[in-house]
Design a protein around this motif. Structure first.
Motif, mmCIF file in Angstrom:
data_model
loop_
_atom_site.group_PDB
_atom_site.id
_atom_site.type_symbol
_atom_site.label_atom_id
_atom_site.label_comp_id
_atom_site.label_asym_id
_atom_site.label_seq_id
_atom_site.Cartn_x
_atom_site.Cartn_y
_atom_site.Cartn_z
ATOM 1 N N ALA A 70 -38.478 -47.997 89.106
ATOM 2 C CA ALA A 70 -38.109 -46.683 89.627
ATOM 3 C C ALA A 70 -38.896 -45.583 88.922
ATOM 4 C CB ALA A 70 -36.611 -46.454 89.459
ATOM 5 N N MET A 71 -39.010 -45.679 87.602
ATOM 6 C CA MET A 71 -39.715 -44.647 86.831
ATOM 7 C C MET A 71 -41.191 -44.571 87.236
ATOM 8 S SD MET A 71 -37.245 -43.531 85.106
ATOM 9 C CE MET A 71 -35.680 -43.984 84.369
ATOM 10 N N VAL A 72 -41.823 -45.725 87.364
ATOM 11 C CA VAL A 72 -43.237 -45.759 87.758
ATOM 12 C C VAL A 72 -43.406 -45.173 89.159
ATOM 13 C CG1 VAL A 72 -45.151 -47.283 88.359
ATOM 14 C CG2 VAL A 72 -43.865 -47.682 86.264
ATOM 15 N N SER A 73 -42.528 -45.561 90.082
ATOM 16 C CA SER A 73 -42.630 -45.088 91.464
ATOM 17 C C SER A 73 -42.422 -43.580 91.555
ATOM 18 C CB SER A 73 -41.602 -45.815 92.340
ATOM 19 O OG SER A 73 -41.861 -47.201 92.376
ATOM 20 N N LEU A 74 -41.442 -43.062 90.822
ATOM 21 C CA LEU A 74 -41.192 -41.624 90.825
ATOM 22 C C LEU A 74 -42.396 -40.858 90.267
ATOM 23 C CD1 LEU A 74 -37.480 -41.609 89.613
ATOM 24 C CD2 LEU A 74 -38.289 -40.808 91.846
ATOM 25 N N PHE A 75 -42.989 -41.396 89.210
ATOM 26 C CA PHE A 75 -44.155 -40.746 88.607
ATOM 27 C C PHE A 75 -45.336 -40.737 89.574
ATOM 28 C CE2 PHE A 75 -48.189 -41.153 86.307
ATOM 29 C CZ PHE A 75 -48.181 -39.965 85.590
ATOM 30 N N LEU A 76 -45.614 -41.894 90.184
ATOM 31 C CA LEU A 76 -46.731 -41.981 91.126
ATOM 32 C C LEU A 76 -46.519 -41.052 92.324
ATOM 33 C CD1 LEU A 76 -47.518 -45.820 91.217
ATOM 34 C CD2 LEU A 76 -48.774 -44.019 90.017
ATOM 35 N N LEU A 77 -45.282 -41.021 92.830
ATOM 36 C CA LEU A 77 -44.968 -40.155 93.962
ATOM 37 C C LEU A 77 -45.254 -38.695 93.625
ATOM 38 C CD1 LEU A 77 -43.676 -39.970 96.829
ATOM 39 C CD2 LEU A 77 -41.478 -39.650 95.664
ATOM 40 N N ASP A 78 -44.816 -38.275 92.447
ATOM 41 C CA ASP A 78 -45.020 -36.886 92.015
ATOM 42 C C ASP A 78 -46.504 -36.563 91.850
ATOM 43 O OD1 ASP A 78 -43.980 -34.300 90.936
ATOM 44 O OD2 ASP A 78 -44.925 -35.008 89.099
ATOM 45 N N GLN A 79 -47.244 -37.459 91.214
ATOM 46 C CA GLN A 79 -48.660 -37.216 90.960
ATOM 47 C C GLN A 79 -49.486 -37.234 92.250
ATOM 48 O OE1 GLN A 79 -49.993 -36.327 87.901
ATOM 49 N NE2 GLN A 79 -47.809 -36.199 87.455
ATOM 50 N N LEU A 80 -49.163 -38.139 93.157
ATOM 51 C CA LEU A 80 -49.897 -38.218 94.417
ATOM 52 C C LEU A 80 -49.673 -36.975 95.266
ATOM 53 C CD1 LEU A 80 -49.301 -41.989 95.253
ATOM 54 C CD2 LEU A 80 -51.512 -40.914 94.768
ATOM 55 N N ARG A 81 -48.478 -36.418 95.204
ATOM 56 C CA ARG A 81 -48.218 -35.168 95.931
ATOM 57 C C ARG A 81 -48.973 -34.007 95.292
ATOM 58 N NH1 ARG A 81 -42.052 -36.338 97.202
ATOM 59 N NH2 ARG A 81 -42.292 -37.193 99.308
ATOM 60 N N LYS A 82 -49.035 -34.002 93.979
ATOM 61 C CA LYS A 82 -49.791 -32.950 93.297
ATOM 62 C C LYS A 82 -51.279 -33.024 93.632
ATOM 63 C CE LYS A 82 -46.744 -32.293 89.298
ATOM 64 N NZ LYS A 82 -46.609 -32.454 87.819
ATOM 65 N N ASP A 83 -51.784 -34.241 93.824
ATOM 66 C CA ASP A 83 -53.206 -34.435 94.151
ATOM 67 C C ASP A 83 -53.495 -34.268 95.644
ATOM 68 O OD1 ASP A 83 -53.798 -34.861 91.530
ATOM 69 O OD2 ASP A 83 -54.149 -37.023 91.707
ATOM 70 N N GLY A 84 -52.459 -34.012 96.418
ATOM 71 C CA GLY A 84 -52.650 -33.834 97.852
ATOM 72 C C GLY A 84 -52.856 -35.109 98.630
ATOM 73 N N LYS A 85 -52.535 -36.260 98.026
ATOM 74 C CA LYS A 85 -52.715 -37.546 98.706
ATOM 75 C C LYS A 85 -51.491 -37.949 99.520
ATOM 76 C CE LYS A 85 -56.068 -39.409 95.413
ATOM 77 N NZ LYS A 85 -56.380 -40.521 94.473
ATOM 78 N N LEU A 86 -50.389 -37.229 99.333
ATOM 79 C CA LEU A 86 -49.182 -37.453 100.111
ATOM 80 C C LEU A 86 -48.653 -36.117 100.615
ATOM 81 C CD1 LEU A 86 -47.029 -40.133 98.218
ATOM 82 C CD2 LEU A 86 -48.093 -40.349 100.459
ATOM 83 N N PRO A 87 -48.104 -36.090 101.832
ATOM 84 C CA PRO A 87 -47.534 -34.839 102.350
ATOM 85 C C PRO A 87 -46.221 -34.507 101.654
ATOM 86 C CG PRO A 87 -47.130 -36.625 103.889
ATOM 87 C CD PRO A 87 -48.023 -37.182 102.811
ATOM 88 N N GLU A 88 -45.663 -33.345 101.960
ATOM 89 C CA GLU A 88 -44.416 -32.921 101.329
ATOM 90 C C GLU A 88 -43.267 -33.831 101.731
ATOM 91 O OE1 GLU A 88 -43.045 -29.560 104.607
ATOM 92 O OE2 GLU A 88 -43.963 -28.935 102.707
ATOM 93 N N ALA A 89 -42.225 -33.808 100.923
ATOM 94 C CA ALA A 89 -41.076 -34.681 101.148
ATOM 95 C C ALA A 89 -40.483 -34.480 102.536
ATOM 96 C CB ALA A 89 -40.020 -34.417 100.082
ATOM 97 N N GLY A 90 -40.204 -35.585 103.208
ATOM 98 C CA GLY A 90 -39.599 -35.560 104.528
ATOM 99 C C GLY A 90 -40.576 -35.638 105.674
ATOM 100 N N SER A 91 -41.851 -35.420 105.410
ATOM 101 C CA SER A 91 -42.860 -35.419 106.479
ATOM 102 C C SER A 91 -43.043 -36.792 107.108
ATOM 103 C CB SER A 91 -44.197 -34.921 105.940
ATOM 104 O OG SER A 91 -44.101 -33.610 105.436
ATOM 105 N N LEU A 92 -42.753 -37.840 106.350
ATOM 106 C CA LEU A 92 -42.963 -39.211 106.835
ATOM 107 C C LEU A 92 -41.676 -39.863 107.324
ATOM 108 C CD1 LEU A 92 -45.257 -40.424 103.901
ATOM 109 C CD2 LEU A 92 -45.989 -39.575 106.131
ATOM 110 N N ALA A 93 -40.566 -39.127 107.278
ATOM 111 C CA ALA A 93 -39.260 -39.712 107.586
ATOM 112 C C ALA A 93 -39.113 -40.015 109.076
ATOM 113 C CB ALA A 93 -38.150 -38.777 107.130
#
Length: 245
Positions: A197-220
């Motif tokens: 969980a910790m690794v996934s949360l960290f990666l999710l946060d960093q990927l959003r900061k780098d613009g590699k993932l859209p904002e929360a809810g966009s993929l829901a």
């Protein structure tokens, strides 16, 4: 090779010796120096694994799903983790295994593997790392296991969310005794000490900061489009309540 469909685990003792090479200007080896002392080690082989960080969007609130189950090696009758499992089916893709785990541990049917975001692939592919694959080794000092971290977003109704709380899950013939816990997404890091969980949360946060993932809810996508499956191998009249951090 590993898991319910093959070998469970392998433990072996190894003696590793390495060498360094001197190369000329044409990148040809001109001298090889072997190290005199080998590196001893006990290796525990269990194969690859997947984990899934789930974000459930219900109105203006965001929740996550944790699986509550006994973990004998650490002496805990109740351990909160994100859904996960071993890659134990040679006929299935890694993402396909993640789909299986969501069905078995959470009763959530995923129609397309494209709904799953491979956080490790986005974070590590194309970067210079010394990892053996595009995955994360949780304990490389003693185990060969590498972990693929996935992320899943779903839209749920209040009734669907309520149906998940305290739901009894798991494949009994595989020794799984799981209770689902619904927790606020921003509280996962506080209520669970799960490294996945910790690794996934960290990666999710960093990927959003780098613009590699859209904002929360966009993929829901709506949960109702794929549905909740019946509970796994158990009938129980009494449901446990939601986990309160």
């Amino acid at each position: 090779m590993f898991g319910a469909r093959g070998v469970e685990f392998i433990k072996l003792k190894s003696n590793y010796s390495s060498s360094t090479n001197e190369k000329d200007s044409a990148d040809l080896i001109v001298k090889e120096t072997r190290h005199e002392k080998p590196l001893p080690g006990i290796c525990f082989l269990r194969g690859s694994a997947v984990s899934i960080l789930v974000a459930l969007f219900c109105g203006d609130e965001v929740y996550s799903l944790l699986v509550d189950q006994p973990r004998i090696p650490i002496g805990q009758a109740s351990c909160l983790e994100i859904p996960a499992g071993m890659v134990d089916d040679e006929n299935e893709s890694v993402a396909g295994i993640a789909v299986q785990e969501m069905r078995e541990e959470c009763s959530i049917h995923i129609e397309k593997t494209s709904e799953l975001v491979d956080l490790t692939e986005l974070a590590l592919k194309g970067h210079a790392t010394k990892l053996p694959s595009v995955a994360i080794p949780p304990s490389p000092g003693g185990c060969d296991e590498v972990l693929k971290c996935f992320y899943l977003e779903k839209k749920v109704t209040e009734d669907e969310l309520s149906a998940m709380k305290g739901r009894l899950q798991g494949l009994r013939d595989h020794g799984e005794y799981i209770t689902l816990r619904v927790v606020p997404f921003d509280q996962v890091w506080k209520v669970s000490g799960d490294a996945k969980a910790m690794v996934s949360l960290f990666l999710l946060d960093q990927l959003r900061k780098d613009g590699k993932l859209p904002e929360a809810g966009s993929l829901a996508t709506p949960l109702s489009g794929c549905g909740l499956a019946p509970e796994q191998n158990i009938s129980c009249d009494q449901k446990l309540g939601n986990f309160a951090p």
